[in-house]
Motif scaffolding. Structure first.
Motif, short mmCIF file in Angstrom:
data_model
loop_
_atom_site.label_atom_id
_atom_site.label_comp_id
_atom_site.label_asym_id
_atom_site.label_seq_id
_atom_site.Cartn_x
_atom_site.Cartn_y
_atom_site.Cartn_z
N ARG A 191 -47.77 11.01 73.59
CA ARG A 191 -48.77 10.98 72.52
C ARG A 191 -48.89 12.36 71.86
NH1 ARG A 191 -53.80 8.31 75.85
NH2 ARG A 191 -54.63 10.37 75.36
N PRO A 192 -49.46 12.43 70.69
CA PRO A 192 -49.62 13.76 70.05
C PRO A 192 -50.46 14.73 70.87
CG PRO A 192 -49.90 12.02 68.44
CD PRO A 192 -49.82 11.34 69.77
N ASP A 193 -51.33 14.22 71.77
CA ASP A 193 -52.12 15.14 72.59
C ASP A 193 -51.42 15.46 73.92
OD1 ASP A 193 -52.47 12.67 73.77
OD2 ASP A 193 -54.65 12.80 73.95
N GLY A 194 -50.14 15.10 74.02
CA GLY A 194 -49.36 15.54 75.16
C GLY A 194 -49.58 14.77 76.45
N TYR A 195 -49.92 13.50 76.36
CA TYR A 195 -49.98 12.63 77.54
C TYR A 195 -48.99 11.49 77.35
CZ TYR A 195 -53.98 15.28 78.95
OH TYR A 195 -54.78 16.33 79.34
N PHE A 196 -48.44 11.02 78.47
CA PHE A 196 -47.53 9.88 78.36
C PHE A 196 -48.33 8.63 78.04
CE2 PHE A 196 -44.94 12.69 81.11
CZ PHE A 196 -43.76 12.68 80.38
N ALA A 197 -48.01 7.98 76.91
CA ALA A 197 -48.66 6.72 76.56
C ALA A 197 -48.05 5.59 77.36
CB ALA A 197 -48.48 6.44 75.07
N TRP A 198 -46.78 5.72 77.64
CA TRP A 198 -46.03 4.60 78.22
C TRP A 198 -44.69 5.14 78.70
CZ3 TRP A 198 -41.36 3.01 76.01
CH2 TRP A 198 -40.85 1.75 76.40
N ALA A 199 -44.17 4.54 79.74
CA ALA A 199 -42.83 4.92 80.20
C ALA A 199 -42.22 3.73 80.93
CB ALA A 199 -42.91 6.12 81.13
N THR A 200 -40.91 3.69 80.94
CA THR A 200 -40.24 2.60 81.65
C THR A 200 -38.86 3.07 82.11
OG1 THR A 200 -39.40 0.34 81.49
CG2 THR A 200 -39.34 1.65 79.48
N ASP A 201 -38.43 2.51 83.22
CA ASP A 201 -37.06 2.82 83.66
C ASP A 201 -36.10 1.72 83.24
OD1 ASP A 201 -37.81 5.22 84.79
OD2 ASP A 201 -38.43 4.26 86.66
N ARG A 202 -36.67 0.63 82.67
CA ARG A 202 -35.81 -0.47 82.18
C ARG A 202 -36.22 -0.80 80.75
NH1 ARG A 202 -37.86 -3.28 86.10
NH2 ARG A 202 -37.36 -2.31 88.04
N PRO A 203 -35.80 0.00 79.80
CA PRO A 203 -36.28 -0.18 78.43
C PRO A 203 -35.77 -1.47 77.78
CG PRO A 203 -34.55 1.48 78.51
CD PRO A 203 -34.80 1.08 79.92
N ASP A 204 -36.64 -2.06 76.95
CA ASP A 204 -36.16 -3.14 76.10
C ASP A 204 -36.84 -3.00 74.76
OD1 ASP A 204 -38.44 -5.38 75.86
OD2 ASP A 204 -38.55 -4.40 77.81
N ALA A 205 -36.16 -3.44 73.73
CA ALA A 205 -36.60 -3.18 72.36
C ALA A 205 -37.98 -3.77 72.10
CB ALA A 205 -35.58 -3.75 71.39
N GLU A 206 -38.27 -4.93 72.70
CA GLU A 206 -39.53 -5.60 72.40
C GLU A 206 -40.73 -4.82 72.96
OE1 GLU A 206 -42.44 -7.80 71.05
OE2 GLU A 206 -40.39 -7.67 70.31
N SER A 207 -40.64 -4.33 74.23
CA SER A 207 -41.79 -3.60 74.76
C SER A 207 -41.94 -2.26 74.07
CB SER A 207 -41.72 -3.45 76.29
OG SER A 207 -40.51 -2.88 76.66
N LEU A 208 -40.84 -1.68 73.64
CA LEU A 208 -40.95 -0.43 72.89
C LEU A 208 -41.65 -0.69 71.55
CD1 LEU A 208 -40.40 2.53 72.33
CD2 LEU A 208 -38.11 1.91 71.55
N ARG A 209 -41.30 -1.77 70.89
CA ARG A 209 -41.92 -2.09 69.60
C ARG A 209 -43.42 -2.32 69.78
NH1 ARG A 209 -44.08 -5.43 66.88
NH2 ARG A 209 -44.08 -6.97 68.52
N ALA A 210 -43.79 -3.08 70.84
CA ALA A 210 -45.21 -3.38 71.09
C ALA A 210 -45.97 -2.09 71.41
CB ALA A 210 -45.33 -4.38 72.24
N THR A 211 -45.35 -1.21 72.18
CA THR A 211 -46.00 0.06 72.55
C THR A 211 -46.25 0.91 71.32
OG1 THR A 211 -44.96 0.04 74.69
CG2 THR A 211 -45.73 2.17 73.90
N LEU A 212 -45.22 1.01 70.47
CA LEU A 212 -45.38 1.82 69.26
C LEU A 212 -46.47 1.25 68.36
CD1 LEU A 212 -41.65 2.65 68.42
CD2 LEU A 212 -43.43 4.27 69.07
N ALA A 213 -46.53 -0.08 68.26
CA ALA A 213 -47.55 -0.70 67.40
C ALA A 213 -48.95 -0.41 67.95
CB ALA A 213 -47.31 -2.20 67.31
N THR A 214 -49.12 -0.49 69.28
CA THR A 214 -50.44 -0.28 69.87
C THR A 214 -50.89 1.17 69.73
OG1 THR A 214 -49.91 -1.95 71.51
CG2 THR A 214 -51.77 -0.49 72.02
N TRP A 215 -50.01 2.08 70.06
CA TRP A 215 -50.42 3.49 70.15
C TRP A 215 -50.22 4.25 68.84
CZ3 TRP A 215 -53.12 5.25 74.21
CH2 TRP A 215 -53.08 4.51 75.38
#
Ligand SMILES: Cc1cc2nc3c(=O)[nH]c(=O)nc-3n(C[C@H](O)[C@H](O)[C@H](O)COP(=O)(O)OP(=O)(O)OC[C@H]3O[C@@H](n4cnc5c(N)ncnc54)[C@H](O)[C@@H]3O)c2cc1C
Length: 486
Positions: free
Chosen positions: A454-478
């Motif tokens: 995040r812009p304030d330097g905290y991890f919003a989300w992380a994954t060891d098994r990335p997939d495009a859909e969860s990345l898209r949902a994370t970006l939309a939320t945060w």
């Protein structure tokens, strides 16, 4: 004649450190911001803080202003808290493993210039006296320096960063429960016949404590407390009281020659139950106050600002949902509570009397000084380096944690964040589709995790098994979905 109404995206009330950082962040992101301040321009906020901790310096680094703030202060690697207790940040995993001594007005100067350059509209001599909100926005009425009705502001959101005596807090129905924890504290600016050999000296004795700090132009700031002189705030502070405080703690009064300013005040421990009521937020001392022990007040307010600013930008500019703003309450109220507890523990331990309590105090002292793992933990919490936000159940272990300033293939994380940017970090060589206000960077090594900082330097989300859909949902939320035009 009806008063002029000025429309703005965000009205920030109070040009202390919290309001200045917040307003600067919002304006840098392209939002319109009015900063209403009841003081006249250039008349000092009663500047109190002297210490900037590592986590705030990291936040400043992510805005390109840390070097300037550090250059104007004195970095020291140990801060005496009381008796055996010293805060030792020298082993912390940060670019800033020290305590920075610098007067609050120096920090405010840098933040004010940055806010001005970013386009914040300053409204000095403007006291906010009434706040009303409806489904579409907030209306704030003001008075000018003569108490006459002033401009009326209409904003999408309003942030009360107007300090301990906030007008915004009662206007949104928030109480400020808590107690007075220290009374008859002494604050004075003095000139000395014989200056100490260091820019600041600090000590605590069974009957009190004192801090003497160089302020420039031959002035020194005295801050302290003497158990033997407990008087109401409005009782005049005698020169002899200041001399006695110094002698009691340092064995000398340094030959005080002049006392251009002095004041007696008390310190409360209070926290507003809600930091958000609809479209109005509280930040900094308006939301929480505690004793100066641990030097965390301004530091906590600045981090409130850093937490809230990008969320307002995400909602107002980038189309993130309103629920993102609720995370400000969830995250910062919890941190405020923790800070009140830490500062309260320090001050109570410092002021204990009697044999059993002195023993306890020594043990408390050992916790912050002698026993390494505990001392490091205490240092990491007081400096803010070790503070994390609660992660949802089942989240990756990085979620909610501070993102250290790691070196990525594209550069240092804190540098990539500049301009209030999210940083998506993926394994080397991996592509990702991100909106324009998100920087895509790669781990410098062989790490396989994908993480959104995040812009304030905290991890919003992380994954060891990335997939495009969860990345898209994370970006939309945060981060929202819109791509900023500028
Ligand atoms: C002795 C002492 C030492 C301290 N040392 C430290 C330290 O070393 N480190 C640290 O982190 N903290 C320290 N603190 C705490 C720190 O000073 C405060 O936490 C900090 O000033 C809070 O910043 P703020 O911007 O939230 O509020 P403030 O600095 O109080 O600013 C609020 C602003 O709002 C304005 N305002 C108020 N009402 C209105 C209104 N209705 N309309 C418009 N404007 C309004 C005020 O004029 C003021 O400029 C110390 C405090 C004390 C008392």
């Amino acid at each position: 004649m009806s008063p002029t109404v000025t429309n703005t995206d965000v009205l920030v009330v109070g040009a202390g450190p919290t309001g200045l950082l917040l307003a600067g962040d919002l304006a840098e992101a392209g939002l319109s911001v009015v900063l209403a301040e009841r003081r006249p321009h250039k008349v000092s906020n009663l500047s109190r803080a002297l210490v900037v901790h590592a986590r705030v310096l990291e936040q400043f680094d992510a805005r390109g202003i840390a070097d300037e703030v550090v250059a104007g202060g004195h970095p020291i690697d140990r801060l005496a808290l009381f008796e055996a207790a010293r805060l030792d940040p020298s082993r912390l995993p940060t670019r800033y493993p020290f305590v920075l001594f610098t007067p609050q007005y120096e920090v405010e100067k840098v933040l004010e210039r940055r806010a001005r350059e970013a386009g914040v509209a300053f409204a000095y001599e403007t006291k906010v006296v009434a706040v009303e909100q409806d489904a579409d926005g907030v209306t704030a009425r003001t008075r000018d320096k003569d108490g006459r009705p002033g401009a009326t502001f209409r904003a999408s959101y309003l942030v009360g960063a107007d300090g301990v005596h906030s007008s915004v807090r009662p206007a949104i129905g928030q109480p400020f429960p808590g107690d007075t924890i220290l009374s008859s504290l002494i604050l004075a600016d003095v000139r000395l016949g014989k200056a100490p050999d260091r820019p600041f000296v600090v000590n605590a004795v069974p009957d009190g404590f004192a801090l003497l700090t160089e302020m420039g132009d031959g002035l020194y700031r005295v801050t302290g407390w003497n158990r033997r002189h407990q008087l109401p705030d409005d009782a005049p502070l005698e020169a002899e009281e200041i001399r006695e405080l110094l002698r009691m703690n340092f064995g000398t009064d340094y030959g005080i020659t002049d006392i251009p300013w002095k004041s007696r005040f008390h310190s409360d421990e209070r926290q507003a139950p809600a930091y958000r009521v609809g479209r109005v937020f509280l930040a900094g001392d308006a939301a929480h106050v505690h004793s100066p022990a641990g030097a965390m007040g301004m530091n906590t307010g600045l981090q409130d600002a850093a937490n809230l600013s990008w969320k307002l930008v995400a909602v107002l500019r980038d189309g993130a949902g309103d629920r993102l703003l609720d995370t400000y309450q969830a995250e910062r109220h919890a941190v405020g509570k923790l800070v009140l507890r830490m500062s309260g523990t320090l001050v109570r331990a410092a002021l204990l009397r009697g044999f059993a309590t002195r023993l306890l105090r020594r043990v408390a002292g050992m916790v912050v000084s002698d026993f390494r793992p505990l001392a490091d933990k205490a240092a990491s919490m007081i400096t803010g380096i070790g503070i994390a936000h609660k992660a949802p159940r089942g989240a990756h272990r990085l979620t909610g944690r501070r993102a250290p300033d790691v070196k990525l293939a594209e550069g240092r994380l804190n540098e990539l964040q500049r301009g209030g940017r999210f940083v998506l970090i993926t394994p080397a060589g991996q592509d990702a589709d991100v909106p324009g206000h998100v920087v895509h960077a790669h781990w410098a090594g062989s790490r396989r995790t994908t993480a959104l900082v995040r812009p304030d330097g905290y991890f919003a989300w992380a994954t060891d098994r990335p997939d495009a859909e969860s990345l898209r949902a994370t970006l939309a939320t945060w981060a929202g979905t819109a791509t900023p035009s500028a």
